[in-house]
Design a protein around this motif. Structure first.
Motif, PDB file in Angstrom:
ATOM      1  N   ASN A 108      48.003  68.310  51.942  1.00 23.67           N
ATOM      2  CA  ASN A 108      48.209  69.606  51.296  1.00 23.67           C
ATOM      3  C   ASN A 108      48.122  69.491  49.779  1.00 23.67           C
ATOM      4  OD1 ASN A 108      48.597  70.883  53.724  1.00 23.67           O
ATOM      5  ND2 ASN A 108      50.800  70.618  53.690  1.00 23.67           N
ATOM      6  N   GLY A 109      47.925  68.295  49.266  1.00 25.64           N
ATOM      7  CA  GLY A 109      47.917  68.074  47.826  1.00 25.64           C
ATOM      8  C   GLY A 109      46.595  68.440  47.174  1.00 25.64           C
ATOM      9  N   ARG A 110      46.642  68.590  45.884  1.00 23.81           N
ATOM     10  CA  ARG A 110      45.462  68.956  45.098  1.00 23.81           C
ATOM     11  C   ARG A 110      44.329  67.933  45.216  1.00 23.81           C
ATOM     12  NH1 ARG A 110      47.478  70.329  39.749  1.00 23.81           N
ATOM     13  NH2 ARG A 110      48.038  72.271  40.757  1.00 23.81           N
ATOM     14  N   PRO A 111      44.594  66.610  45.148  1.00 21.16           N
ATOM     15  CA  PRO A 111      43.486  65.644  45.258  1.00 21.16           C
ATOM     16  C   PRO A 111      42.755  65.725  46.598  1.00 21.16           C
ATOM     17  CG  PRO A 111      45.423  64.576  44.343  1.00 21.16           C
ATOM     18  CD  PRO A 111      45.853  65.927  44.804  1.00 21.16           C
ATOM     19  N   TYR A 112      43.491  65.923  47.683  1.00 21.74           N
ATOM     20  CA  TYR A 112      42.857  66.021  49.004  1.00 21.74           C
ATOM     21  C   TYR A 112      42.029  67.297  49.113  1.00 21.74           C
ATOM     22  CZ  TYR A 112      42.144  66.074  54.023  1.00 21.74           C
ATOM     23  OH  TYR A 112      41.566  66.106  55.270  1.00 21.74           O
ATOM     24  N   ARG A 113      42.557  68.410  48.627  1.00 23.62           N
ATOM     25  CA  ARG A 113      41.810  69.670  48.652  1.00 23.62           C
ATOM     26  C   ARG A 113      40.542  69.569  47.802  1.00 23.62           C
ATOM     27  NH1 ARG A 113      47.013  72.100  47.871  1.00 23.62           N
ATOM     28  NH2 ARG A 113      46.335  72.635  45.771  1.00 23.62           N
ATOM     29  N   ALA A 114      40.624  68.867  46.671  1.00 24.15           N
ATOM     30  CA  ALA A 114      39.444  68.676  45.819  1.00 24.15           C
ATOM     31  C   ALA A 114      38.390  67.830  46.540  1.00 24.15           C
ATOM     32  CB  ALA A 114      39.839  68.022  44.499  1.00 24.15           C
ATOM     33  N   LEU A 115      38.826  66.803  47.261  1.00 25.81           N
ATOM     34  CA  LEU A 115      37.895  65.968  48.025  1.00 25.81           C
ATOM     35  C   LEU A 115      37.227  66.788  49.123  1.00 25.81           C
ATOM     36  CD1 LEU A 115      36.649  63.194  48.659  1.00 25.81           C
ATOM     37  CD2 LEU A 115      38.669  62.719  50.064  1.00 25.81           C
ATOM     38  N   CYS A 116      37.977  67.622  49.817  1.00 22.85           N
ATOM     39  CA  CYS A 116      37.416  68.490  50.855  1.00 22.85           C
ATOM     40  C   CYS A 116      36.397  69.458  50.251  1.00 22.85           C
ATOM     41  CB  CYS A 116      38.514  69.272  51.564  1.00 22.85           C
ATOM     42  SG  CYS A 116      39.521  68.282  52.663  1.00 22.85           S
ATOM     43  N   ARG A 117      36.735  70.043  49.124  1.00 16.15           N
ATOM     44  CA  ARG A 117      35.844  70.993  48.457  1.00 16.15           C
ATOM     45  C   ARG A 117      34.546  70.290  48.032  1.00 16.15           C
ATOM     46  NH1 ARG A 117      39.441  73.074  45.609  1.00 16.15           N
ATOM     47  NH2 ARG A 117      39.356  71.620  43.880  1.00 16.15           N
ATOM     48  N   TRP A 118      34.661  69.090  47.467  1.00 18.74           N
ATOM     49  CA  TRP A 118      33.496  68.315  47.042  1.00 18.74           C
ATOM     50  C   TRP A 118      32.608  67.989  48.246  1.00 18.74           C
ATOM     51  CZ3 TRP A 118      32.407  63.072  48.179  1.00 18.74           C
ATOM     52  CH2 TRP A 118      31.308  62.553  47.504  1.00 18.74           C
ATOM     53  N   GLN A 119      33.208  67.537  49.337  1.00 18.72           N
ATOM     54  CA  GLN A 119      32.445  67.171  50.534  1.00 18.72           C
ATOM     55  C   GLN A 119      31.770  68.409  51.133  1.00 18.72           C
ATOM     56  OE1 GLN A 119      32.302  63.883  51.423  1.00 18.72           O
ATOM     57  NE2 GLN A 119      30.812  64.330  52.998  1.00 18.72           N
ATOM     58  N   ARG A 120      32.464  69.532  51.136  1.00 14.37           N
ATOM     59  CA  ARG A 120      31.912  70.784  51.655  1.00 14.37           C
ATOM     60  C   ARG A 120      30.714  71.238  50.825  1.00 14.37           C
ATOM     61  NH1 ARG A 120      33.642  75.320  54.607  1.00 14.37           N
ATOM     62  NH2 ARG A 120      35.661  74.437  55.058  1.00 14.37           N
ATOM     63  N   GLU A 121      30.794  71.102  49.499  1.00 15.71           N
ATOM     64  CA  GLU A 121      29.716  71.529  48.608  1.00 15.71           C
ATOM     65  C   GLU A 121      28.447  70.707  48.791  1.00 15.71           C
ATOM     66  OE1 GLU A 121      31.458  71.394  44.729  1.00 15.71           O
ATOM     67  OE2 GLU A 121      32.616  73.223  45.058  1.00 15.71           O
ATOM     68  N   LEU A 122      28.558  69.504  49.329  1.00 14.33           N
ATOM     69  CA  LEU A 122      27.376  68.686  49.593  1.00 14.33           C
ATOM     70  C   LEU A 122      26.501  69.305  50.685  1.00 14.33           C
ATOM     71  CD1 LEU A 122      28.881  65.080  49.485  1.00 14.33           C
ATOM     72  CD2 LEU A 122      27.502  66.213  47.738  1.00 14.33           C
ATOM     73  N   GLY A 123      27.125  70.042  51.604  1.00 14.15           N
ATOM     74  CA  GLY A 123      26.373  70.723  52.659  1.00 14.15           C
ATOM     75  C   GLY A 123      25.672  69.792  53.633  1.00 14.15           C
ATOM     76  N   LEU A 124      26.248  68.654  53.887  1.00 14.15           N
ATOM     77  CA  LEU A 124      25.629  67.653  54.761  1.00 14.15           C
ATOM     78  C   LEU A 124      25.788  68.024  56.235  1.00 14.15           C
ATOM     79  CD1 LEU A 124      26.981  64.481  52.956  1.00 14.15           C
ATOM     80  CD2 LEU A 124      24.674  65.414  52.823  1.00 14.15           C
ATOM     81  N   PRO A 125      24.897  67.529  57.093  1.00 10.40           N
ATOM     82  CA  PRO A 125      25.088  67.722  58.537  1.00 10.40           C
ATOM     83  C   PRO A 125      26.226  66.823  59.032  1.00 10.40           C
ATOM     84  CG  PRO A 125      23.177  66.351  58.146  1.00 10.40           C
ATOM     85  CD  PRO A 125      23.662  66.812  56.797  1.00 10.40           C
ATOM     86  N   CYS A 126      26.642  67.052  60.250  1.00  8.71           N
ATOM     87  CA  CYS A 126      27.705  66.245  60.856  1.00  8.71           C
ATOM     88  C   CYS A 126      27.246  64.789  60.945  1.00  8.71           C
ATOM     89  CB  CYS A 126      28.030  66.792  62.246  1.00  8.71           C
ATOM     90  SG  CYS A 126      29.270  65.848  63.143  1.00  8.71           S
ATOM     91  N   TRP A 127      28.071  63.893  60.452  1.00 13.32           N
ATOM     92  CA  TRP A 127      27.675  62.476  60.452  1.00 13.32           C
ATOM     93  C   TRP A 127      27.762  61.870  61.846  1.00 13.32           C
ATOM     94  CZ3 TRP A 127      30.377  57.639  60.756  1.00 13.32           C
ATOM     95  CH2 TRP A 127      31.724  57.750  61.084  1.00 13.32           C
ATOM     96  N   LEU A 128      28.405  62.551  62.794  1.00 14.05           N
ATOM     97  CA  LEU A 128      28.548  62.015  64.140  1.00 14.05           C
ATOM     98  C   LEU A 128      27.438  62.470  65.083  1.00 14.05           C
ATOM     99  CD1 LEU A 128      32.395  62.494  64.356  1.00 14.05           C
ATOM    100  CD2 LEU A 128      31.173  60.322  64.205  1.00 14.05           C
ATOM    101  N   CYS A 129      27.060  63.749  65.016  1.00 12.76           N
ATOM    102  CA  CYS A 129      26.031  64.250  65.939  1.00 12.76           C
ATOM    103  C   CYS A 129      24.723  64.594  65.247  1.00 12.76           C
ATOM    104  CB  CYS A 129      26.550  65.466  66.701  1.00 12.76           C
ATOM    105  SG  CYS A 129      26.697  66.978  65.732  1.00 12.76           S
ATOM    106  N   GLY A 130      24.729  64.760  63.917  1.00 17.26           N
ATOM    107  CA  GLY A 130      23.512  65.047  63.175  1.00 17.26           C
ATOM    108  C   GLY A 130      23.139  66.517  63.091  1.00 17.26           C
TER     109      GLY A 130
END
Length: 94
Positions: free
Chosen positions: A7-29
């Motif tokens: 629930n902390g700011r660093p974790y939310r920032a990491l989630c936001r950064w990863q979401r902005e990359l727009g990558l496909p699922c690394w498990l199923c593609g």
């Protein structure tokens, strides 16, 4: 007393950064539905979740960007705390 680190700011920032990359699922593609947000994202199987290459229960770092991966909620849940992506399932036995 420390709260939940997810629930902390660093974790939310990491989630936001990863979401902005727009990558496909690394498990199923397959593509992830990044448009699903809010309360619906917590229940929808195609929604984005932050997965960890090395699961936290096996010593992975919660806030390390090198350990972060984009995944569908269903793929992340099915993987559990196993290390690495699971082999693709075929439609029948060969």
């Amino acid at each position: 007393m420390a709260g939940n680190p997810r629930n902390g700011r660093p974790y939310r920032a990491l989630c936001r950064w990863q979401r902005e990359l727009g990558l496909p699922c690394w498990l199923c593609g397959h593509n992830i539905r990044y448009d699903i947000t809010g309360l619906l994202a917590g229940r929808h199987r195609d929604a984005f979740t932050l997965d960890h290459l090395i699961p936290l229960s096996r010593g992975g770092d919660l806030l390390d960007p090198a350990n972060a991966r984009s995944a569908h909620r269903r793929c992340n849940s099915a993987r559990g705390n196993r290390v690495g992506p699971q082999p693709l399932k075929t439609s029948r036995r060969w």
